[in-house]
Design a protein around this motif. Structure first.
Motif, PDB file in Angstrom:
ATOM      1  N   VAL A 199      15.474   9.640  -8.422  1.00  0.00           N
ATOM      2  CA  VAL A 199      16.697   9.147  -9.057  1.00  0.00           C
ATOM      3  C   VAL A 199      17.842   9.376  -8.079  1.00  0.00           C
ATOM      4  CG1 VAL A 199      18.253   9.361 -11.030  1.00  0.00           C
ATOM      5  CG2 VAL A 199      15.791   9.736 -11.340  1.00  0.00           C
ATOM      6  N   ARG A 220      21.039   8.543 -15.025  1.00  0.00           N
ATOM      7  CA  ARG A 220      20.127   9.287 -15.904  1.00  0.00           C
ATOM      8  C   ARG A 220      18.950   8.390 -16.255  1.00  0.00           C
ATOM      9  NH1 ARG A 220      20.340   9.585 -21.604  1.00  0.00           N
ATOM     10  NH2 ARG A 220      19.218  11.370 -22.418  1.00  0.00           N
ATOM     11  N   GLU A 245      11.055  13.227 -21.120  1.00  0.00           N
ATOM     12  CA  GLU A 245      11.487  13.881 -19.892  1.00  0.00           C
ATOM     13  C   GLU A 245      12.730  13.170 -19.374  1.00  0.00           C
ATOM     14  OE1 GLU A 245       8.121  13.863 -17.272  1.00  0.00           O
ATOM     15  OE2 GLU A 245       6.926  15.085 -18.636  1.00  0.00           O
ATOM     16  N   THR A 246      13.750  13.940 -19.017  1.00  0.00           N
ATOM     17  CA  THR A 246      15.006  13.381 -18.531  1.00  0.00           C
ATOM     18  C   THR A 246      15.211  13.781 -17.078  1.00  0.00           C
ATOM     19  OG1 THR A 246      15.965  13.500 -20.746  1.00  0.00           O
ATOM     20  CG2 THR A 246      17.501  13.315 -18.901  1.00  0.00           C
ATOM     21  N   TYR A 247      15.586  12.798 -16.273  1.00  0.00           N
ATOM     22  CA  TYR A 247      15.819  13.015 -14.846  1.00  0.00           C
ATOM     23  C   TYR A 247      17.233  12.537 -14.514  1.00  0.00           C
ATOM     24  CZ  TYR A 247      10.760  13.227 -15.046  1.00  0.00           C
ATOM     25  OH  TYR A 247       9.473  13.548 -15.386  1.00  0.00           O
ATOM     26  N   ASP A 276      16.700  14.168  -8.724  1.00  0.00           N
ATOM     27  CA  ASP A 276      15.386  14.538  -9.237  1.00  0.00           C
ATOM     28  C   ASP A 276      14.307  13.587  -8.730  1.00  0.00           C
ATOM     29  OD1 ASP A 276      16.425  16.606 -10.751  1.00  0.00           O
ATOM     30  OD2 ASP A 276      16.369  15.504 -12.648  1.00  0.00           O
ATOM     31  N   TYR A 279      10.306  12.478  -9.484  1.00  0.00           N
ATOM     32  CA  TYR A 279       9.475  12.514 -10.678  1.00  0.00           C
ATOM     33  C   TYR A 279       8.131  11.843 -10.437  1.00  0.00           C
ATOM     34  CZ  TYR A 279      11.076   7.675 -11.219  1.00  0.00           C
ATOM     35  OH  TYR A 279      11.360   6.356 -11.001  1.00  0.00           O
ATOM     36  N   THR A 288      22.465   3.854 -13.231  1.00  0.00           N
ATOM     37  CA  THR A 288      21.272   4.535 -12.723  1.00  0.00           C
ATOM     38  C   THR A 288      20.670   3.742 -11.570  1.00  0.00           C
ATOM     39  OG1 THR A 288      20.782   5.560 -14.855  1.00  0.00           O
ATOM     40  CG2 THR A 288      18.940   5.334 -13.312  1.00  0.00           C
ATOM     41  N   VAL A 312      17.210   4.063  -8.945  1.00  0.00           N
ATOM     42  CA  VAL A 312      15.972   4.759  -8.620  1.00  0.00           C
ATOM     43  C   VAL A 312      15.259   4.032  -7.485  1.00  0.00           C
ATOM     44  CG1 VAL A 312      15.653   5.664 -10.967  1.00  0.00           C
ATOM     45  CG2 VAL A 312      14.553   3.524 -10.308  1.00  0.00           C
ATOM     46  N   GLU A 317      11.254   3.741  -6.559  1.00  0.00           N
ATOM     47  CA  GLU A 317       9.998   4.052  -7.238  1.00  0.00           C
ATOM     48  C   GLU A 317       8.819   3.472  -6.464  1.00  0.00           C
ATOM     49  OE1 GLU A 317       9.802   4.559 -11.737  1.00  0.00           O
ATOM     50  OE2 GLU A 317       9.041   2.538 -11.413  1.00  0.00           O
TER      51      GLU A 317
END
Length: 170
Positions: free
Chosen positions: A61, A65, A75-77, A81, A83, A97, A99, A101
């Motif tokens: 991230v 959020r 689960e919160t990132y 963070d 994950y 947000t 990310v 991935e």
């Protein structure tokens, strides 16, 4: 060694909710995603086992959020963070947000093939005409440079994501 960066990966999703750039790198899809609005991704996975994503993902991230919901937990990132999301999750994000991935391409294709087979247009998406349909991804990436391979092999991501994410502010 294959590589890509945000600016080289093709922009395959450009909607009021998500901007996504994706490329296939030797069996792993890398996605650079920016969420422009609060969004719940659960509708995208209806029709899969437990109505949840069946593809594992590894990510980071960059801002905002990111929430992953499982049958037995949430689960919160937040920014910074890293994950791992095993199969059986649905995502939710807040506006702003970002990310990066990574997902196994084969599992992502299998998940999206099921999603595309059961897809219906959604009118819940801001600006949606209700005409977005999903298509199964190609079986193999096309030849060419990283941007071309990503564009041709992952064009389905745009259709899949446009159908599935709905703004949670509506």
């Amino acid at each position: 060694m294959p590589r890509t960066c945000r600016d080289e990966a093709p922009l395959l999703v450009d909607s009021p909710v998500i901007k996504g750039r994706y490329a296939d790198l030797d069996g792993f899809m890398v996605g650079f995603e920016t969420f422009e609005a609060d969004a719940d991704g659960a509708p995208a996975f209806r029709g899969l086992p437990d109505d949840r994503c069946q593809c594992p993902h590894w990510g980071l991230v960059l801002s905002g959020r990111f929430v992953l919901r499982y049958v037995d937990r949430e689960e919160t990132y937040v920014a910074g963070d890293a994950y791992y999301a095993p199969p059986g999750h649905t995502p939710e994000v807040t506006a702003g947000t970002q990310v990066v991935e990574f997902s196994p391409s084969a599992e992502m294709r299998a998940t999206m093939a099921v999603v595309s087979a059961t897809a219906r247009p959604t009118a819940n998406w801001p600006g949606s005409t209700g005409k977005h349909r999903l298509a199964a991804p190609p079986a193999e990436p096309a030849a060419g440079g990283p941007a071309r391979r990503g564009q041709e092999a992952q064009a389905w991501v745009r259709r899949a994501t446009m159908r599935g994410w709905r703004s949670s502010t509506q």
